[in-house]
Write a protein that holds these residues in place. Structure first.
Motif, mmCIF file in Angstrom:
data_model
loop_
_atom_site.group_PDB
_atom_site.id
_atom_site.type_symbol
_atom_site.label_atom_id
_atom_site.label_comp_id
_atom_site.label_asym_id
_atom_site.label_seq_id
_atom_site.Cartn_x
_atom_site.Cartn_y
_atom_site.Cartn_z
ATOM 1 N N LEU A 92 50.999 99.042 -26.154
ATOM 2 C CA LEU A 92 51.745 98.757 -24.919
ATOM 3 C C LEU A 92 52.454 97.408 -24.998
ATOM 4 C CD1 LEU A 92 49.288 100.103 -22.223
ATOM 5 C CD2 LEU A 92 51.610 100.901 -22.648
ATOM 6 N N GLY A 93 51.825 96.437 -25.634
ATOM 7 C CA GLY A 93 52.465 95.131 -25.815
ATOM 8 C C GLY A 93 53.738 95.228 -26.648
ATOM 9 N N ILE A 94 53.678 96.005 -27.723
ATOM 10 C CA ILE A 94 54.867 96.199 -28.566
ATOM 11 C C ILE A 94 55.950 96.934 -27.788
ATOM 12 C CG2 ILE A 94 55.744 97.423 -30.604
ATOM 13 C CD1 ILE A 94 53.006 96.751 -31.925
ATOM 14 N N TYR A 95 55.541 97.947 -27.026
ATOM 15 C CA TYR A 95 56.488 98.703 -26.200
ATOM 16 C C TYR A 95 57.192 97.781 -25.204
ATOM 17 C CZ TYR A 95 57.971 101.879 -22.438
ATOM 18 O OH TYR A 95 58.677 102.526 -21.466
ATOM 19 N N MET A 96 56.421 96.961 -24.498
ATOM 20 C CA MET A 96 57.003 96.056 -23.507
ATOM 21 C C MET A 96 57.897 95.008 -24.182
ATOM 22 S SD MET A 96 56.132 97.371 -20.735
ATOM 23 C CE MET A 96 56.752 96.150 -19.620
ATOM 24 N N MET A 97 57.471 94.511 -25.335
ATOM 25 C CA MET A 97 58.295 93.554 -26.058
ATOM 26 C C MET A 97 59.615 94.203 -26.500
ATOM 27 S SD MET A 97 57.571 91.437 -29.552
ATOM 28 C CE MET A 97 57.846 92.884 -30.552
ATOM 29 N N ALA A 98 59.537 95.446 -26.972
ATOM 30 C CA ALA A 98 60.753 96.143 -27.395
ATOM 31 C C ALA A 98 61.708 96.306 -26.218
ATOM 32 C CB ALA A 98 60.413 97.499 -28.000
ATOM 33 N N LEU A 99 61.176 96.693 -25.059
ATOM 34 C CA LEU A 99 62.038 96.806 -23.873
ATOM 35 C C LEU A 99 62.645 95.467 -23.504
ATOM 36 C CD1 LEU A 99 60.133 99.174 -21.416
ATOM 37 C CD2 LEU A 99 62.259 99.627 -22.620
ATOM 38 N N GLY A 100 61.814 94.433 -23.539
ATOM 39 C CA GLY A 100 62.285 93.102 -23.165
ATOM 40 C C GLY A 100 63.317 92.529 -24.114
ATOM 41 N N VAL A 101 63.257 92.914 -25.381
ATOM 42 C CA VAL A 101 64.207 92.410 -26.380
ATOM 43 C C VAL A 101 65.434 93.312 -26.483
ATOM 44 C CG1 VAL A 101 64.540 91.985 -28.854
ATOM 45 C CG2 VAL A 101 62.476 91.164 -27.711
ATOM 46 N N LEU A 102 65.209 94.609 -26.544
ATOM 47 C CA LEU A 102 66.322 95.530 -26.774
ATOM 48 C C LEU A 102 67.275 95.625 -25.584
ATOM 49 C CD1 LEU A 102 64.539 98.377 -28.742
ATOM 50 C CD2 LEU A 102 66.015 96.568 -29.627
ATOM 51 N N TYR A 103 66.760 95.515 -24.374
ATOM 52 C CA TYR A 103 67.624 95.604 -23.194
ATOM 53 C C TYR A 103 68.693 94.503 -23.197
ATOM 54 C CZ TYR A 103 69.085 96.443 -18.406
ATOM 55 O OH TYR A 103 69.824 96.729 -17.294
ATOM 56 N N PRO A 104 68.323 93.220 -23.327
ATOM 57 C CA PRO A 104 69.382 92.193 -23.345
ATOM 58 C C PRO A 104 70.263 92.246 -24.589
ATOM 59 C CG PRO A 104 67.218 91.170 -23.556
ATOM 60 C CD PRO A 104 66.995 92.621 -23.280
ATOM 61 N N VAL A 105 69.699 92.632 -25.723
ATOM 62 C CA VAL A 105 70.521 92.759 -26.935
ATOM 63 C C VAL A 105 71.548 93.866 -26.733
ATOM 64 C CG1 VAL A 105 70.474 93.428 -29.377
ATOM 65 C CG2 VAL A 105 68.829 91.775 -28.511
ATOM 66 N N GLY A 106 71.108 94.994 -26.150
ATOM 67 C CA GLY A 106 72.032 96.082 -25.852
ATOM 68 C C GLY A 106 73.102 95.659 -24.857
ATOM 69 N N ALA A 107 72.707 94.879 -23.855
ATOM 70 C CA ALA A 107 73.674 94.403 -22.862
ATOM 71 C C ALA A 107 74.713 93.486 -23.509
ATOM 72 C CB ALA A 107 72.955 93.673 -21.726
ATOM 73 N N LEU A 108 74.278 92.633 -24.411
ATOM 74 C CA LEU A 108 75.229 91.765 -25.126
ATOM 75 C C LEU A 108 76.188 92.589 -25.985
ATOM 76 C CD1 LEU A 108 72.925 88.816 -26.249
ATOM 77 C CD2 LEU A 108 74.825 88.703 -24.617
ATOM 78 N N ALA A 109 75.643 93.574 -26.683
ATOM 79 C CA ALA A 109 76.496 94.435 -27.523
ATOM 80 C C ALA A 109 77.484 95.219 -26.661
ATOM 81 C CB ALA A 109 75.631 95.387 -28.343
ATOM 82 N N GLN A 110 76.999 95.772 -25.548
ATOM 83 C CA GLN A 110 77.900 96.510 -24.656
ATOM 84 C C GLN A 110 78.974 95.591 -24.089
ATOM 85 O OE1 GLN A 110 75.111 98.258 -21.885
ATOM 86 N NE2 GLN A 110 75.361 100.255 -22.848
#
Length: 162
Positions: A92-110
């Motif tokens: 669950l920690g890895i899952y939450m970290m992935a959400l927390g990292v991938l969401y802003p990275v995706g927003a920057l890319a978009q």
């Protein structure tokens, strides 16, 4: 005012979706509900991206909010049911970290792509990618573990945290 209406609509959809999750999951099953939410989010994002006016965009954001909370809850449920008890906290920690990292990275890319092709095109393109992912899951190209049996602790010691 328009931004407030859109954000409020997404929040109203999320609350309504959260309240409807349990009864819907019991009626149609977790896998079907998760896939329906995934498709609903994709379709609503496509409608939002192509919305001709604010009223259509607000209606689309209600569906986005409802479907998004369903996808998040569905993924969280799958992880909790299928992760071994001894590793559940770490998973669950890895899952939450992935959400927390991938969401802003995706927003920057978009954002970078949107500067070149426009926000509408990026929103509609993202919706298309989400539909493609849902189709791949439905066809079994991307395996789905939603209907597999959850991992059960072999003994009381396995179920202990830590």
């Amino acid at each position: 005012g328009a931004t407030s209406a859109l954000i409020t609509a997404q929040g109203v959809g999320a609350v309504a979706g959260a309240l409807a999750l349990t009864p819907l999951a019991r009626r149609v099953g977790r896998r079907r509900l998760l896939l329906a939410d995934l498709v609903a989010v994709a379709a609503a994002l496509g409608v939002y991206g192509a919305a001709p006016d604010l009223a259509v965009a607000v209606a689309a954001m209600v569906v986005v909010g409802s479907g998004y909370i369903g996808v998040l809850a569905g993924c969280n449920t799958i992880i909790q049911l299928h992760a071994p008890a001894s590793l559940r906290g770490r998973v669950l920690g890895i899952y939450m970290m992935a959400l927390g990292v991938l969401y802003p990275v995706g927003a920057l890319a978009q954002g970078a792509v949107a500067e070149r092709v426009g926000v509408r095109a990026v929103t509609i393109g993202g919706a298309g990618l989400l539909v493609a992912a849902a189709v791949l899951v439905l066809r079994g190209v991307i395996p789905s573990t939603v209907d597999r049996q959850p991992v059960v602790a072999a003994s009381a010691d396995d179920a202990a945290p830590g």
